[in-house]
Design a protein around this motif. Structure first.
Motif, PDB file in Angstrom:
ATOM      1  N   VAL A 128     -16.962  -1.204  -1.013  1.00 44.69           N
ATOM      2  CA  VAL A 128     -16.540  -0.307   0.071  1.00 44.69           C
ATOM      3  C   VAL A 128     -16.634  -1.067   1.386  1.00 44.69           C
ATOM      4  O   VAL A 128     -17.640  -1.724   1.664  1.00 44.69           O
ATOM      5  CB  VAL A 128     -17.418   0.956   0.098  1.00 44.69           C
ATOM      6  CG1 VAL A 128     -17.072   1.822   1.300  1.00 44.69           C
ATOM      7  CG2 VAL A 128     -17.235   1.755  -1.192  1.00 44.69           C
ATOM      8  N   HIS A 165     -14.305   2.100   6.077  1.00 43.99           N
ATOM      9  CA  HIS A 165     -13.314   2.137   4.998  1.00 43.99           C
ATOM     10  C   HIS A 165     -12.168   3.100   5.307  1.00 43.99           C
ATOM     11  O   HIS A 165     -11.007   2.729   5.241  1.00 43.99           O
ATOM     12  CB  HIS A 165     -14.004   2.532   3.692  1.00 43.99           C
ATOM     13  CG  HIS A 165     -13.200   2.197   2.478  1.00 43.99           C
ATOM     14  ND1 HIS A 165     -13.458   1.094   1.686  1.00 43.99           N
ATOM     15  CD2 HIS A 165     -12.117   2.809   1.928  1.00 43.99           C
ATOM     16  CE1 HIS A 165     -12.581   1.048   0.705  1.00 43.99           C
ATOM     17  NE2 HIS A 165     -11.749   2.081   0.824  1.00 43.99           N
ATOM     18  N   CYS A 166     -12.481   4.345   5.655  1.00 42.98           N
ATOM     19  CA  CYS A 166     -11.436   5.329   5.922  1.00 42.98           C
ATOM     20  C   CYS A 166     -11.971   6.396   6.861  1.00 42.98           C
ATOM     21  O   CYS A 166     -13.179   6.489   7.113  1.00 42.98           O
ATOM     22  CB  CYS A 166     -10.912   5.958   4.622  1.00 42.98           C
ATOM     23  SG  CYS A 166     -12.136   6.967   3.745  1.00 42.98           S
ATOM     24  N   VAL A 192      -6.732  12.025   5.314  1.00 37.52           N
ATOM     25  CA  VAL A 192      -7.460  10.768   5.140  1.00 37.52           C
ATOM     26  C   VAL A 192      -6.578   9.630   5.637  1.00 37.52           C
ATOM     27  O   VAL A 192      -5.377   9.587   5.375  1.00 37.52           O
ATOM     28  CB  VAL A 192      -7.887  10.540   3.676  1.00 37.52           C
ATOM     29  CG1 VAL A 192      -6.690  10.482   2.749  1.00 37.52           C
ATOM     30  CG2 VAL A 192      -8.722   9.269   3.546  1.00 37.52           C
ATOM     31  N   ASP A 198      -6.600   5.356   5.901  1.00 38.34           N
ATOM     32  CA  ASP A 198      -7.244   4.093   5.549  1.00 38.34           C
ATOM     33  C   ASP A 198      -7.427   3.240   6.802  1.00 38.34           C
ATOM     34  O   ASP A 198      -6.540   3.162   7.646  1.00 38.34           O
ATOM     35  CB  ASP A 198      -6.398   3.335   4.528  1.00 38.34           C
ATOM     36  CG  ASP A 198      -7.087   2.067   4.054  1.00 38.34           C
ATOM     37  OD1 ASP A 198      -8.023   2.173   3.239  1.00 38.34           O
ATOM     38  OD2 ASP A 198      -6.701   0.970   4.509  1.00 38.34           O
ATOM     39  N   SER A 201      -9.002  -1.145   4.928  1.00 38.50           N
ATOM     40  CA  SER A 201     -10.063  -1.518   3.997  1.00 38.50           C
ATOM     41  C   SER A 201      -9.590  -2.642   3.075  1.00 38.50           C
ATOM     42  O   SER A 201      -8.396  -2.812   2.838  1.00 38.50           O
ATOM     43  CB  SER A 201     -10.489  -0.308   3.162  1.00 38.50           C
ATOM     44  OG  SER A 201      -9.412   0.144   2.356  1.00 38.50           O
ATOM     45  N   THR A 233      -7.770   2.739  -0.086  1.00 33.59           N
ATOM     46  CA  THR A 233      -8.104   4.159  -0.189  1.00 33.59           C
ATOM     47  C   THR A 233      -7.068   4.809  -1.092  1.00 33.59           C
ATOM     48  O   THR A 233      -5.867   4.549  -0.965  1.00 33.59           O
ATOM     49  CB  THR A 233      -8.097   4.812   1.202  1.00 33.59           C
ATOM     50  OG1 THR A 233      -9.069   4.162   2.028  1.00 33.59           O
ATOM     51  CG2 THR A 233      -8.437   6.294   1.105  1.00 33.59           C
ATOM     52  N   TRP A 234      -7.523   5.673  -2.005  1.00 34.93           N
ATOM     53  CA  TRP A 234      -6.660   6.235  -3.041  1.00 34.93           C
ATOM     54  C   TRP A 234      -6.764   7.758  -3.028  1.00 34.93           C
ATOM     55  O   TRP A 234      -7.835   8.318  -2.822  1.00 34.93           O
ATOM     56  CB  TRP A 234      -7.065   5.702  -4.416  1.00 34.93           C
ATOM     57  CG  TRP A 234      -7.139   4.205  -4.483  1.00 34.93           C
ATOM     58  CD1 TRP A 234      -8.101   3.400  -3.951  1.00 34.93           C
ATOM     59  CD2 TRP A 234      -6.192   3.336  -5.100  1.00 34.93           C
ATOM     60  NE1 TRP A 234      -7.820   2.085  -4.200  1.00 34.93           N
ATOM     61  CE2 TRP A 234      -6.653   2.007  -4.918  1.00 34.93           C
ATOM     62  CE3 TRP A 234      -5.014   3.549  -5.820  1.00 34.93           C
ATOM     63  CZ2 TRP A 234      -5.971   0.909  -5.411  1.00 34.93           C
ATOM     64  CZ3 TRP A 234      -4.333   2.451  -6.311  1.00 34.93           C
ATOM     65  CH2 TRP A 234      -4.804   1.144  -6.102  1.00 34.93           C
ATOM     66  N   ARG A 284      -2.577   4.607  -4.123  1.00 37.72           N
ATOM     67  CA  ARG A 284      -3.100   3.993  -2.909  1.00 37.72           C
ATOM     68  C   ARG A 284      -2.286   4.461  -1.715  1.00 37.72           C
ATOM     69  O   ARG A 284      -1.064   4.629  -1.800  1.00 37.72           O
ATOM     70  CB  ARG A 284      -3.044   2.470  -3.025  1.00 37.72           C
ATOM     71  CG  ARG A 284      -3.773   1.744  -1.900  1.00 37.72           C
ATOM     72  CD  ARG A 284      -3.893   0.268  -2.192  1.00 37.72           C
ATOM     73  NE  ARG A 284      -4.628  -0.418  -1.143  1.00 37.72           N
ATOM     74  CZ  ARG A 284      -4.974  -1.694  -1.186  1.00 37.72           C
ATOM     75  NH1 ARG A 284      -4.656  -2.422  -2.252  1.00 37.72           N
ATOM     76  NH2 ARG A 284      -5.636  -2.254  -0.194  1.00 37.72           N
ATOM     77  N   LEU A 303     -10.399  11.683  -4.091  1.00 38.98           N
ATOM     78  CA  LEU A 303     -10.413  10.638  -3.070  1.00 38.98           C
ATOM     79  C   LEU A 303     -11.115   9.414  -3.635  1.00 38.98           C
ATOM     80  O   LEU A 303     -12.257   9.503  -4.095  1.00 38.98           O
ATOM     81  CB  LEU A 303     -11.126  11.128  -1.811  1.00 38.98           C
ATOM     82  CG  LEU A 303     -11.374  10.076  -0.722  1.00 38.98           C
ATOM     83  CD1 LEU A 303     -10.059   9.569  -0.147  1.00 38.98           C
ATOM     84  CD2 LEU A 303     -12.259  10.654   0.386  1.00 38.98           C
ATOM     85  N   LEU A 363     -12.430   5.479  -2.947  1.00 40.25           N
ATOM     86  CA  LEU A 363     -12.738   4.338  -2.099  1.00 40.25           C
ATOM     87  C   LEU A 363     -12.962   3.168  -3.040  1.00 40.25           C
ATOM     88  O   LEU A 363     -14.040   3.060  -3.638  1.00 40.25           O
ATOM     89  CB  LEU A 363     -13.980   4.592  -1.232  1.00 40.25           C
ATOM     90  CG  LEU A 363     -13.781   5.425   0.045  1.00 40.25           C
ATOM     91  CD1 LEU A 363     -13.313   6.838  -0.280  1.00 40.25           C
ATOM     92  CD2 LEU A 363     -15.051   5.475   0.860  1.00 40.25           C
TER      93      LEU A 363
END
Length: 303
Positions: free
Chosen positions: A192, A196-197, A208, A210, A213, A217-218, A223, A235, A237
């Motif tokens: 992480v 990160h987000c 959210v 990103d 990162s 981030t998914w 992604r 979510l 990471l």
């Protein structure tokens, strides 16, 4: 005194000495808050029929009540007032229109009236500042700031680890997730990123974003750079996954729903073209010749 603003991050309490005040960074405001995220004249507070109201003065970073961005809104006792990146609990006793003021309020009103009508004053008297109030108040000097456990809790939902573990409460309308101790939600895994987000509660839905990162981030297995998190979305990471649980307060999700992550880092940098199945390295290959070793040319464009 008509109430007070209690900083959520700790610090000196801001007394509300008049029924109508301007709040901002400029020295001519009634309540001066020296913070770069607060505009020169950020908002106006007014006590109407025993209840505080806030009106945004076209501030750059906005005014919010309980996490909802507003232009003008009522502030009930112990509501959360956000000015830019600064958050305050508004503490006061709401009064009915017909209820007489309490003894303390009457004394404050009398003192203000005396100052305003002093015949020896050739010009309008200078109102006391927050610093003056703190110097003259032994209670504020000795009282310790409220701890997080003493502040009212505002619940925006929670993140539930998919692999098991304690849920993570979402108690602010904007949160940064990452490995750094400076993040609002710290997730201590090597994969992480430090920052990160970012989660933002917008129009009643969680978004959210990103923050560049390393491992991405998914959302629900895809992604993304920016996405809307619907209730029970997954979510991610990197490989660490969480189910977000909350109740939307808006009628419809935000208009910008998805910005999926579709390009590789080389494509984002413009070092390679996006290649189709039959365009490998700038040459056309027949269908029966796709088993030939693939040659990539990073120096020439497709002809």
């Amino acid at each position: 005194m008509f109430g007070k603003l209690v900083p959520c991050g700790g610090g000196a309490v801001v007394p509300l000495l008049k029924p109508k005040l301007t709040v901002g960074r400029k020295s001519e405001c009634d309540v001066v808050i020296a913070c770069s995220s607060i505009s020169g004249r950020h908002c106006e507070l007014e006590l109407i029929d025993g209840v505080w109201w806030v009106r945004d003065l076209q501030s750059k970073n906005g005014t919010a009540v309980n996490g909802h961005k507003i232009e003008r809104n009522k502030i009930a006792p112990n509501n959360l007032l956000t000015l830019g990146r600064q958050r305050f609990m508004v503490e006061y006793q709401a009064q009915k229109k017909s209820a007489p003021p309490g003894p303390r309020d009457a004394e404050d009103d009398l003192a203000l009236e005396f100052l305003m009508n002093d015949p020896d004053q050739k010009s309008a008297p200078e109102l006391p500042t927050t610093a003056d109030f703190e110097k003259s108040s032994p209670v504020l000097k000795t009282a310790a700031p409220l701890s997080r456990s003493q502040l009212p809790v505002i619940d925006f939902g929670k993140l539930v680890p998919c692999g098991g573990g304690a849920p993570i409460p979402l108690r602010a309308s904007q949160l940064v997730l990452g490995r750094s101790p400076e993040c609002d939600v710290r997730i201590r895994f090597p994969s992480v990123s430090s920052r990160h987000c970012k989660l933002t509660f917008e129009n009643g839905y969680w978004m959210v974003e990103d923050l560049n990162s390393t491992n991405g981030t998914w959302v629900d297995g895809d992604r993304c750079d920016l996405d809307c998190l619907m209730p029970d979305s997954i979510l991610g990471l990197d490989k660490h996954r969480f189910t977000i649980q909350y109740t939307p307060t808006g009628d419809n999700p935000p208009p910008v729903i998805k910005q999926r992550f579709k390009q590789s880092l080389l494509e984002k940098a413009g070092l390679v073209n996006k290649l189709s199945d039959h365009h490998l390295g700038g040459e056309d290959l027949p269908d029966d010749d796709l088993d030939r070793p693939k040659r990539y040319n990073l120096l020439e464009d497709d002809e």
